[in-house]
Write a protein that holds these residues in place. Structure first.
Motif, PDB file in Angstrom:
ATOM      1  N   ASP A 119      41.752 -26.952 -40.212  1.00  0.00           N
ATOM      2  CA  ASP A 119      43.063 -27.309 -39.459  1.00  0.00           C
ATOM      3  C   ASP A 119      43.148 -26.725 -38.030  1.00  0.00           C
ATOM      4  N   GLN A 120      43.088 -27.519 -37.144  1.00  0.00           N
ATOM      5  CA  GLN A 120      43.039 -26.982 -35.704  1.00  0.00           C
ATOM      6  C   GLN A 120      44.386 -27.021 -35.023  1.00  0.00           C
ATOM      7  N   SER A 121      45.343 -27.278 -35.921  1.00  0.00           N
ATOM      8  CA  SER A 121      46.638 -27.397 -35.057  1.00  0.00           C
ATOM      9  C   SER A 121      47.113 -25.978 -34.361  1.00  0.00           C
ATOM     10  N   MET A 122      46.829 -24.970 -35.294  1.00  0.00           N
ATOM     11  CA  MET A 122      47.292 -23.533 -34.863  1.00  0.00           C
ATOM     12  C   MET A 122      46.457 -23.248 -33.446  1.00  0.00           C
ATOM     13  N   LEU A 123      45.141 -23.402 -33.617  1.00  0.00           N
ATOM     14  CA  LEU A 123      44.306 -23.358 -32.294  1.00  0.00           C
ATOM     15  C   LEU A 123      44.773 -24.054 -31.221  1.00  0.00           C
ATOM     16  N   ARG A 124      45.396 -25.342 -31.405  1.00  0.00           N
ATOM     17  CA  ARG A 124      45.988 -26.079 -30.184  1.00  0.00           C
ATOM     18  C   ARG A 124      47.179 -25.558 -29.756  1.00  0.00           C
ATOM     19  N   ARG A 125      47.938 -24.749 -30.826  1.00  0.00           N
ATOM     20  CA  ARG A 125      49.244 -24.337 -30.048  1.00  0.00           C
ATOM     21  C   ARG A 125      48.849 -22.897 -29.512  1.00  0.00           C
ATOM     22  N   ILE A 126      47.879 -22.312 -29.865  1.00  0.00           N
ATOM     23  CA  ILE A 126      47.499 -21.025 -29.167  1.00  0.00           C
ATOM     24  C   ILE A 126      47.296 -21.315 -27.784  1.00  0.00           C
ATOM     25  N   ILE A 127      46.186 -22.268 -27.556  1.00  0.00           N
ATOM     26  CA  ILE A 127      45.882 -22.767 -26.176  1.00  0.00           C
ATOM     27  C   ILE A 127      46.972 -23.428 -25.502  1.00  0.00           C
ATOM     28  N   ARG A 128      48.099 -24.286 -25.993  1.00  0.00           N
ATOM     29  CA  ARG A 128      49.090 -24.756 -25.118  1.00  0.00           C
ATOM     30  C   ARG A 128      50.031 -23.560 -24.776  1.00  0.00           C
ATOM     31  N   TYR A 129      50.366 -22.603 -25.638  1.00  0.00           N
ATOM     32  CA  TYR A 129      51.196 -21.425 -25.022  1.00  0.00           C
ATOM     33  C   TYR A 129      50.631 -20.470 -24.010  1.00  0.00           C
ATOM     34  N   GLY A 130      49.208 -20.446 -24.387  1.00  0.00           N
ATOM     35  CA  GLY A 130      48.520 -19.467 -23.587  1.00  0.00           C
ATOM     36  C   GLY A 130      48.324 -20.092 -22.105  1.00  0.00           C
ATOM     37  N   LYS A 131      48.080 -21.421 -22.200  1.00  0.00           N
ATOM     38  CA  LYS A 131      47.768 -22.134 -20.628  1.00  0.00           C
ATOM     39  C   LYS A 131      49.445 -22.280 -20.003  1.00  0.00           C
ATOM     40  N   ALA A 132      50.394 -22.180 -20.655  1.00  0.00           N
ATOM     41  CA  ALA A 132      51.683 -21.870 -19.845  1.00  0.00           C
ATOM     42  C   ALA A 132      51.924 -20.323 -19.455  1.00  0.00           C
ATOM     43  N   ASN A 133      51.378 -19.562 -20.110  1.00  0.00           N
ATOM     44  CA  ASN A 133      51.223 -18.092 -19.391  1.00  0.00           C
ATOM     45  C   ASN A 133      50.215 -17.727 -18.744  1.00  0.00           C
ATOM     46  N   GLY A 134      49.248 -18.908 -18.240  1.00  0.00           N
ATOM     47  CA  GLY A 134      48.210 -18.593 -17.276  1.00  0.00           C
ATOM     48  C   GLY A 134      46.922 -18.133 -18.002  1.00  0.00           C
ATOM     49  N   LYS A 135      46.699 -18.371 -19.434  1.00  0.00           N
ATOM     50  CA  LYS A 135      45.710 -18.044 -19.897  1.00  0.00           C
ATOM     51  C   LYS A 135      44.465 -19.042 -19.931  1.00  0.00           C
ATOM     52  N   ILE A 136      43.268 -18.495 -20.037  1.00  0.00           N
ATOM     53  CA  ILE A 136      42.163 -19.367 -20.333  1.00  0.00           C
ATOM     54  C   ILE A 136      41.259 -18.812 -21.298  1.00  0.00           C
TER      55      ILE A 136
END
Length: 301
Positions: A272-289
């Motif tokens: 289930d990749q839903s948590m990974l997608r959420r991590i990336i979405r929140y990270g992107k909003a905080n300038g994370k790559i």
């Protein structure tokens, strides 16, 4: 003190009520913090800050800086401890240390033992044991933390990695959780050390029913958010944390470590990749790559 071949004594301690109002302790003044000016990657600095919160302190194993006399005293009190470098990540340099009571020629003896990676050593004399352990420390600064007897999956200990991130619209949010099972011959659960990755709920199903799992997951989320709120008072620039959480036999969560640069690689191994997608979405909003390359971690399901 631990008896060889005997089960560890489990002390039943009260759990944090999931419905408890987790408002911050306003007594912390960042300008008066004993950790001011020190690195936020320093495990001891973060431990000191979290110990100042009465609710978080209930979920922190007792810890102190490593000294020869201090380690001996903690071994006499706890029987088993973990010795960790105050700086570092991915489980490197972590040692499991035990004082074991045994018998030799019908007489009681004490054995001091430690494990680093796959290497195990044991000594009948404390000074020899401590000298050997320091040689492996290679001059780094270490802390000593009371050992928690982890829950096990197929005979191998596991802990929980909980991710907490700044929400795009402000505040903190627990965004993901994953279970990490230790390599068969190692004491640490990190994927980079050959750990196996499982969904958290899957590992907990042997220990509690669905209602209990949901309650426990909510409790860990609350601890994670409170931890982030506490640390951000002193380090306002942090945008995400990874908490390593142990569960004892009473399913009480213990915060073993807090990482301000968590590796999200284990989440790539979940079906289930839903948590990974959420991590990336929140990270992107905080300038994370993120560069998610998993080389050593194994997929459990």
């Amino acid at each position: 003190m631990r008896k060889m071949h005997a089960k560890a004594l489990i002390v039943n301690k009260p759990m944090l009520n999931p419905s408890l109002n987790l408002s911050l302790n306003p007594s912390l003044n960042p300008s008066q913090s004993p950790s001011r000016g020190r690195s936020k990657t320093d495990k001891w600095t973060k431990t000191e800050l979290l110990q100042g919160d009465p609710e978080l302190k209930k979920h922190l194993p007792p810890a102190q800086m490593l000294t020869e006399s201090g380690l001996r005293e903690m071994l006499q009190q706890c029987g088993m401890v973990y010795v960790k470098p105050i700086r570092g990540s991915q489980g490197r340099g972590v040692m499991k240390v035990e004082m074991i009571e045994a018998k030799a020629a019908g007489r009681p003896v004490r054995i001091y033992a430690y494990q680093l990676g796959e290497k195990k050593r044991a000594f009948p004399v404390y000074k020899s044991f401590y000298r050997s352990m320091l040689n492996n420390a290679q001059g780094k600064v270490y802390l000593v933390q009371k050992g928690i007897q982890l829950l096990k999956h197929k005979g191998r200990p596991f802990d929980i990695r909980l991710v907490v991130q700044r929400a795009p619209r402000g505040g903190w949010k627990a965004t993901a959780t994953v279970g990490r099972v230790a390599h068969p011959r190692k004491i640490v659960t990190n994927g980079s050390q050959g750990g196996t990755i499982y969904p958290t709920a899957y590992l907990l199903r042997s220990y509690t029913n669905e209602t209990g799992r949901l309650r426990l997951l909510k409790q860990m989320d609350q601890l994670g958010v409170r931890t982030a709120q506490r640390l951000s008072l002193v380090y306002p620039g942090i945008v995400e944390l990874g908490l390593d959480i142990a569960l004892d036999q009473q399913l009480k969560p213990w915060i073993l470590e807090v990482n301000n640069r968590p590796d999200h690689c284990p989440f790539t191994l979940l079906e289930d990749q839903s948590m990974l997608r959420r991590i990336i979405r929140y990270g992107k909003a905080n300038g994370k790559i993120y560069r998610l390359r998993c080389k050593k971690a194994k997929r459990g399901l």
